[in-house]
Design a protein around this motif. Structure first.
Motif, mmCIF file in Angstrom:
data_model
loop_
_atom_site.group_PDB
_atom_site.id
_atom_site.type_symbol
_atom_site.label_atom_id
_atom_site.label_comp_id
_atom_site.label_asym_id
_atom_site.label_seq_id
_atom_site.Cartn_x
_atom_site.Cartn_y
_atom_site.Cartn_z
ATOM 1 N N VAL A 488 24.380 38.581 34.695
ATOM 2 C CA VAL A 488 25.292 37.634 35.345
ATOM 3 C C VAL A 488 24.462 36.427 35.781
ATOM 4 C CG1 VAL A 488 26.919 37.253 37.210
ATOM 5 C CG2 VAL A 488 26.773 39.502 36.130
ATOM 6 N N ASP A 489 24.634 35.316 35.077
ATOM 7 C CA ASP A 489 23.824 34.132 35.360
ATOM 8 C C ASP A 489 24.408 33.296 36.481
ATOM 9 O OD1 ASP A 489 21.609 32.372 34.656
ATOM 10 O OD2 ASP A 489 23.150 30.982 33.951
ATOM 11 N N TYR A 490 25.737 33.311 36.613
ATOM 12 C CA TYR A 490 26.365 32.459 37.623
ATOM 13 C C TYR A 490 27.768 32.974 37.920
ATOM 14 C CZ TYR A 490 28.064 28.192 39.924
ATOM 15 O OH TYR A 490 28.584 27.309 40.826
ATOM 16 N N CYS A 491 28.167 32.909 39.175
ATOM 17 C CA CYS A 491 29.521 33.296 39.584
ATOM 18 C C CYS A 491 30.311 32.027 39.867
ATOM 19 C CB CYS A 491 29.478 34.179 40.833
ATOM 20 S SG CYS A 491 28.525 35.695 40.635
ATOM 21 N N LYS A 492 31.309 31.752 39.025
ATOM 22 C CA LYS A 492 32.114 30.548 39.192
ATOM 23 C C LYS A 492 33.217 30.754 40.221
ATOM 24 C CE LYS A 492 31.247 29.064 34.428
ATOM 25 N NZ LYS A 492 31.841 28.670 33.137
ATOM 26 N N LEU A 512 37.709 38.082 34.196
ATOM 27 C CA LEU A 512 38.052 39.490 34.396
ATOM 28 C C LEU A 512 39.490 39.751 33.972
ATOM 29 C CD1 LEU A 512 36.353 40.389 37.796
ATOM 30 C CD2 LEU A 512 35.462 40.587 35.473
ATOM 31 N N ALA A 513 39.667 40.763 33.150
ATOM 32 C CA ALA A 513 40.986 41.122 32.644
ATOM 33 C C ALA A 513 41.774 41.882 33.704
ATOM 34 C CB ALA A 513 40.843 41.983 31.388
ATOM 35 N N GLY A 514 43.076 41.627 33.740
ATOM 36 C CA GLY A 514 43.975 42.443 34.558
ATOM 37 C C GLY A 514 44.106 42.020 35.994
ATOM 38 N N ILE A 515 43.402 40.965 36.426
ATOM 39 C CA ILE A 515 43.500 40.569 37.830
ATOM 40 C C ILE A 515 43.583 39.052 37.939
ATOM 41 C CG2 ILE A 515 42.111 42.545 38.559
ATOM 42 C CD1 ILE A 515 39.869 40.488 39.186
ATOM 43 N N ARG A 516 43.989 38.617 39.112
ATOM 44 C CA ARG A 516 43.916 37.206 39.461
ATOM 45 C C ARG A 516 43.284 37.095 40.836
ATOM 46 N NH1 ARG A 516 45.646 33.391 42.638
ATOM 47 N NH2 ARG A 516 45.712 31.247 41.852
ATOM 48 N N ALA A 517 42.152 36.391 40.901
ATOM 49 C CA ALA A 517 41.474 36.162 42.178
ATOM 50 C C ALA A 517 41.802 34.756 42.661
ATOM 51 C CB ALA A 517 39.956 36.323 42.024
ATOM 52 N N PRO A 518 41.984 34.551 43.954
ATOM 53 C CA PRO A 518 42.275 33.205 44.466
ATOM 54 C C PRO A 518 41.107 32.258 44.213
ATOM 55 C CG PRO A 518 41.842 34.741 46.262
ATOM 56 C CD PRO A 518 41.946 35.560 45.017
ATOM 57 N N ARG A 519 41.431 30.983 44.092
ATOM 58 C CA ARG A 519 40.410 29.973 43.815
ATOM 59 C C ARG A 519 39.578 29.721 45.069
ATOM 60 N NH1 ARG A 519 41.710 27.156 39.061
ATOM 61 N NH2 ARG A 519 43.851 27.493 38.360
ATOM 62 N N ALA A 520 38.265 29.580 44.867
ATOM 63 C CA ALA A 520 37.359 29.259 45.973
ATOM 64 C C ALA A 520 37.211 27.747 46.090
ATOM 65 C CB ALA A 520 35.995 29.908 45.741
ATOM 66 N N GLY A 521 36.759 27.294 47.246
ATOM 67 C CA GLY A 521 36.443 25.886 47.418
ATOM 68 C C GLY A 521 35.233 25.516 46.587
ATOM 69 N N ARG A 522 35.118 24.225 46.272
ATOM 70 C CA ARG A 522 33.982 23.793 45.457
ATOM 71 C C ARG A 522 32.677 23.787 46.232
ATOM 72 N NH1 ARG A 522 37.247 18.750 43.149
ATOM 73 N NH2 ARG A 522 38.144 19.072 45.200
ATOM 74 N N THR A 523 32.769 23.753 47.560
ATOM 75 C CA THR A 523 31.586 23.857 48.422
ATOM 76 C C THR A 523 31.849 24.969 49.420
ATOM 77 O OG1 THR A 523 32.411 22.296 50.079
ATOM 78 C CG2 THR A 523 31.201 21.376 48.198
#
Length: 880
Positions: A488-492, A512-523
Motif C-alpha cells: 500500500v503506497d498511499y491511502c487516498k 474497495l469492492a462492496g462498500i462506500r466510505a465517506p469522502r475525507a477532507g483534502r487536508t
C-alpha cells in the motif's frame, strides 16, 4: 664557578640535559656536561650509538633532582658546561664515560690548566681507557647504527603494526593530545613520528605562524593539558598501542602510562573531550573514554564547567508502533493513546538527494526500513531534540529498537545510512554512537550500499490506472490471480488506495469492492463528509506502507481497479464497515461475493451505534430493507411476471436530458418535512452562519441556499469553478440543480447528513419511452411532462429497478386512472408526438408480460405519426 639545584626534565643527548627550576617548572635551562662529547641525534639520521648514549643518561637522570656546577659558559650562545651530581652520589660525566657512552674531548682542558681540572681529566681518560679495553658502549664495535624513519611511509606500516603494542619514548609534548613519539620497533629500526593520542582532543596551545610571525594564543586549558601530559610522559619509556592513522598520515595510538591510558586521565580531569573521529580506531575501548568524560561533565570540571545534563524523556523507554516511514532516517510512531510523533533516528542520516553517490539509494534504503519496522511494535529511547530550521521542522531524535535489534545500526551496517559527525558540544546523539561509527567503517570495507561505488537497480512502476484503456490491459492478468502480493503506497481515502505490485512492475488505484466510505477532507483540518477523515485515518493507521494482498474483480470508468484488500489476511473493507466508517454498497458487494461478510459487519456496527450509525434508527432500517426487498434485481433479465409495485410519488425535477427525480410519498417525505423544519431553524440562527473552511470539492455534501426562495437545502457539489468561486450543486432531496457562489454554501452539519435521512430524490425514467434527441423537441417534451405532473401527487408503477445504474423505470398514472395502461402519462406523451417507443428495447422490456403495454404505446405513436404531431411533423424520422 657556580652551583645550583634543578630537576631533570628531559635529555637531549648523551651529554646534554634540559633542567627545570624546582620552584617554577616553567623556567628551563640547558646544561651540557663538560670535557666530553656524545654521538648526535638528528632528523637527518642518528650517529652510531647516539640513541643508546642518550638512553643511558635518560634512564639515569630523568625526573631526578640534580646538583649542577657550571665550569664555563660559551660567550656567543650562552650555553653552560659543567659537572653534575645526583642525590645518590653518582657523578657526571664520570659515570657515563666509565660506562662507555661518552668520549673525552681531545681539546679538553686546553684553556684551563689548573691542577683540579687536570686531575679530573686524567680520571676521565682513565675511565675511557678502561671502557675501551672492556669494549663498553661506544667502544663495542661498529654495530651501533639504528635506522630512524620520520614518517609512516605508507599502508605497509599499519598492515604490519595496527593493533599491536610496542615500546616507545615520548620525545616531545606538542600539546595535550599531540606527541612526538619514538617507536622502538626493533634494535635496528625506529620510527620517530607525530602521534595523536587516540580518542581525545585537547584545547590547542599557543603557537606562532611561521609565515606571519604572529602568535596565536592558547585556548582555555590548552597549556594546562600540555603540562599535565609533560609531567607524566615526557621522555618516559612506555607502551604504545597502534590503532590507526589520521587522514594527514599522523599516527593514532593509545598511550599507556604505567597507571593506565593517559587519555582517560585527561578526560577525568576535564582537560579533554572525546574525539568522535577516533572511535572507529578504538571500537569497544571508546566506552571507557566516554565514561571518563561523563564523569568530568557531571562534576563540571574545567572544559565542562557550564555543562548541563541532558534531560531524558521521563526517564524510561517508550513502547510505540511505527505508523509511517517518512524517509530512511525518519519515521512516524503512534503510542497507545493514538498520539503520533515524528522521530529521526539518532546520529544517522539516510542517503541525501544532493549527493550523487547516495541519491540512487534513497528508495532502497527507505524500503529496507519499511520492511523492518512498518506497523511493528518498537522501543524508543529519546536522545534529544532538534529545533526547527528553514529546511526541517522541530523533531525528536531517538534510538529505536525492535526485538532488541538497533534499527539505526542495521541501516548503517547495510550501507543505507551514514553516521553524522556531531559538534563537540552536541549531546543529542545515539547512546551507541561509537558502535555506529565502527559499523560504518565495516560497511565501507565491505563496499555495501552507498559505499559500493555503483547505483542500485531502481524499481520502476508503470501506472496502470492512468487511463481506463491501460486498466483494461492489466485487468485480465490481475483478475486471474488470487491474493496478489503488493504494497500500500498511499491511502487516498478510506476505500481508495495506490497499490504497488512489485512482481508485475505496476501500480494501480484500488477501490474497495462492496462498500462506500465517506469522502475525507483534502487536508487534515478540512472536514469532508461526516466520518470521512476518520475512515482515512483508520486506513493510514492500518494500511499505509504495509505489505498486503489484493483480489481484483473489475475496473471502473476512470481506470480504478475494484477489488478486495487484505492486511495480515484480514479484509480491510470488513474492518472499515465494522468500525462504522463505511456502508455496504449492496450491488457491488453481491457482485464481488463478499456481501454476507460485509452485511454482518454492518449489522454489528449499527447495533453498536458506531461511526455513521451513531443515530441509527432500527425502524427506518426495517422500512428500507422492505423497499430493497421489493426492488431486488431480477435473477434473469427476462421478467416472467409483471411487478405489482405501485407507489405514491411526486415528480420534483426533470433534468435537461428528460430524466426524472421523484420523491416517494410516505415515511420518507414525512421525515423530510420534519428535517427541513429543523434545518430552517438551524440556519436562521446567526451562530450557525459558517462559511466553508476551504474550496468545496466535487461530491461533497453541503448546505446550499436555493436562489428561488432563499431557503437552505441539502445539496451535493457536482462541479466547481475555482476561478469564479462558483459551484454547481444538486439538491439531493429534490433533484434540481443550479450554480451557486461559494458564499451561498455552508458545511452540512452531521445531524442533517444522509446517515440521518437518506437523499429523498430518486432517479427515474419513463418505461418504454424515448425522448427526442433534437433540442427543440426535447425541450417541448420536458415542458409537457412538467405540465402533466407539476404540483400533483401521482402513482408510479415500478416496472424495473436497475440497481447497478441506480435507476428506476416507471409508468406514471393519475390516481383516478391508476393501473389502466391506456391512461398513463407515458402513453400520453407518446400521443403528443414528443416521444417514441425505443426501436431497440432492453432485455427486460422485451419480456412477454409487457406485450400488451407495448402494443398500446405503439398504437399511440402511429396515431401521432399519422397526424404529423411533434417530432413527426416532417414525416417518419425512423425511416432515415
Amino acid at each position: 664557578m657556580s652551583s645550583f639545584f634543578a630537576q631533570v626534565k628531559s635529555v637531549l643527548s648523551g651529554d646534554t640535559l634540559i633542567l627545570a627550576n624546582p620552584k617554577n617548572p616553567a623556567v628551563e635551562r640547558q646544561f651540557s656536561l663538560a670535557y666530553v662529547t656524545a654521538p648526535r641525534l638528528s632528523k637527518d639520521g642518528d650517529e652510531p650509538y647516539a640513541f643508546q648514549s642518550r638512553e643511558f643518561l635518560r634512564e639515569l637522570t630523568l625526573g631526578k633532582p640534580i646538583k649542577c656546577t657550571v665550569l664555563y659558559t660559551i660567550p656567543n650562545s650562552g650555553r653552560e658546561y659543567g659537572i653534575a651530581q645526583l642525590q645518590d652520589g653518582t657523578e657526571l660525566p664520570e659515570a657515563a664515560v666509565k660506562a662507555g657512552w661518552l668520549k673525552v674531548r681531545e681539546d679538553a682542558g686546553r684553556k684551563d690548566d689548573s691542577e683540579e681540572t687536570l686531575d679530573k681529566l686524567d680520571k676521565l681518560r682513565e675511565f675511557e681507557t678502561q671502557a675501551k679495553n672492556e669494549q663498553k658502549g661506544l667502544h663495542a664495535g661498529n654495530d651501533g647504527f639504528i635506522a630512524v624513519q620520520n614518517d609512516l611511509g605508507g599502508p605497509d606500516f599499519l598492515n604490519q603494526w595496527k593493533g599491536k603494542t610496542v615500546d616507545a619514548v615520548i620525545e616531545k609534548v606538542i600539546s595535550g593530545d599531540r606527541l612526538l613519539t619514538r617507536l622502538l620497533l626493533s634494535d635496528k629500526k625506529h620510527y620517530q613520528v607525530m602521534t595523536l593520542i587516540a580518542g581525545i582532543r585537547t584545547p590547542s596551545t599557543a603557537r606562532t605562524n611561521p609565515s606571519t610571525g604572529q602568535t596565536q594564543p592558547a585556548e582555555e586549558y590548552g597549556e594546562e593539558a600540555k603540562r599535565f601530559v609533560e609531567t607524566r610522559l615526557l621522555q618516559r619509556k612506555l607502551k604504545v598501542k597502534i590503532v590507526g592513522a589520521s587522514p594527514q598520515g599522523q599516527l593514532v595510538a593509545t598511550i599507556l602510562h604505567p597507571n593506565g591510558n593517559i587519555a582517560e586521565f585527561l578526560l577525568q580531569d576535564g582537560l579533554a573531550r572525546c574525539n568522535d573521529f577516533h572511535s572507529v580506531f578504538l571500537g569497544p575501548d571508546m566506552a571507557a573514554l566516554r565514561a571518563a568524560e561523563k564523569k568530568a561533565q557531571s562534576a563540571q570540571l574545567r572544559l565542562h564547567k557550564g555543562h548541563v545534563a541532558k534531560a531524558t524523556a521521563g526517564g524510561k523507554d517508550l513502547d510505540v508502533t511505527v505508523s509511517k516511514i517518512v524517509g530512511a532516517d525518519t519515521i512516524l510512531v503512534r503510542n497507545k493513546a493514538g498520539e503520533e510523533k515524528r522521530l529521526s533516528l539518532s546520529s544517522i542520516r539516510g542517503p541525501r538527494a544532493g549527493e550523487p553517490s547516495e541519491a540512487p539509494w534513497r528508495e532502497e534504503a527507505k524500503e529496507f526500513l519499511r520492511k523492518k519496522v512498518i506497523g511493528k511494535h518498537v522501543r524508543v529511547s529519546i536522545d534529544g531534540s532538534k529545533a526547527a530550521t528553514d529546511d526541517f521542522e522541530a523533531r525528536d531524535v531517538a534510538t529505536v529498537t525492535r526485538d532488541g535489534k538497533n534499527i539505526g545500526l542495521m541501516l548503517v551496517q547495510e550501507g543505507y545510512a551514514t553516521v553524522i559527525r556531531h559538534r563537540k558540544d552536541d549531546t543529542d546523539r545515539a547512546s551507541n554512537y561509537d558502535e555506529l561509527l565502527a559499523a560504518q567503517e565495516t560497511a565501507k570495507e565491505e563496499k555495501k550500499g552507498i559505499w559500493s561505488g555503483k547505483s542500485p537497480k531502481i524499481k520502476q512502476y508503470t501506472d496502470m490506472s492512468e487511463s481506463a484503456q491501460k486498466a483494461k490491459l492489466q485487468l485480465s492478468t490481475l483478475s486471474r490471480q488470487k491474493k496478489v502480493p503488493g504494497i500500500v503506497d498511499y491511502c487516498k481515502s478510506g476505500s481508495r488506495f495506490t497499490i504497488l505490485i512489485p512482481r508485475e512492475g505496476v501500480k494501480i488505484t484500488l477501490v474497495l469492492a462492496g462498500i462506500r466510505a465517506p469522502r475525507a477532507g483534502r487536508t487534515p483540518k478540512e472536514q469532508g463528509e461526516p466520518f470521512g477523515n476518520e475512515a482515512l485515518e483508520l486506513a493510514n493507521r492500518r494500511c499505509n506502507q504495509r505489505d498486503c494482498e489484493i483480489d481484483v474483480h473489475d475496473i471502473d470508468k476512470v481506470g480504478g481497479f475494484i477489488g478486495d484488500l487484505y492486511i495480515g489476511r484480514e479484509s480491510f473493507a470488513k474492518l472499515l464497515v465494522e468500525e462504522g466508517l463505511a456502508s455496504v454498497h449492496q450491488y457491488s458487494a453481491e457482485k464481488s461475493g463478499n456481501a454476507a461478510e460485509l452485511n454482518a459487519a454492518e449489522k454489528r456496527a449499527k447495533e453498536a451505534r458506531k461511526g455513521l450509525w451513531k443515530d441509527w434508527d432500527p425502524s427506518q432500517d426495517a422500512a428500507e430493507e422492505e423497499e430493497a426487498a421489493q426492488a431486488a434485481p431480477e435473477v434473469e433479465l427476462t421478467i416472467r411476471e409483471k411487478r405489482n409495485d405501485y407507489r405514491d410519488i411526486v415528480i420534483t425535477n426533470v433534468d435537461a436530458n428528460g430524466k426524472l427525480k421523484i420523491q416517494e410519498v410516505g415515511q420518507g417525505t414525512a421525515a423530510l418535512t420534519t428535517l427541513m423544519n429543523e434545518f430552517k431553524k438551524y440556519h436562521s440562527n446567526p451562530a450557525n452562519k459558517k462559511s466553508l473552511p476551504d474550496a468545496p470539492k466535487t461530491g461533497e455534501l453541503v448546505a446550499a441556499q436555493f436562489s428561488a426562495d432563499g431557503e437552505w437545502y441539502r445539496a451535493r457539489v457536482r462541479s466547481n469553478d475555482r476561478s469564479a468561486k462558483v459551484a454547481e450543486v444538486v439538491y439531493i432531496d429534490y433533484g434540481n440543480s443550479e450554480k451557486q457562489p461559494w458564499s451561498k454554501l455552508r458545511p452540512l452539519d452531521a445531524q442533517f447528513g444522509v446517515q440521518k435521512l437518506k437523499a429523498q430524490a430518486i432517479d427515474a425514467s419513463l418505461s418504454f419511452v424515448q425522448l427526442p434527441s433534437a433540442t427543440h423537441y426535447l425541450d417541448e417534451a420536458i415542458n409537457i411532462i412538467y405540465e402533466l405532473t407539476e404540483g400533483r401527487q401521482l402513482v408510479g408503477s415500478f416496472d424495473y429497478i436497475d440497481n447497478k445504474e441506480g435507476l428506476s423505470y416507471i409508468t406514471i398514472y393519475d390516481p383516478k386512472d391508476a393501473k389502466d395502461p391506456d391512461s398513463s402519462l407515458n402513453r400520453e406523451i407518446l400521443s403528443t408526438g414528443y416521444a417514441m417507443v425505443p426501436m431497440k428495447l432492453k432485455a427486460w422490456e422485451r419480456s412477454s408480460v409487457f406485450e400488451k403495454t407495448l402494443k398500446s404505446y405503439r398504437k399511440a405513436q402511429e396515431q401521432a405519426k399519422d397526424s404529423r404531431l411533434g417530432m413527426w411533423e416532417y414525416g417518419d424520422i425512423t425511416e432515415d
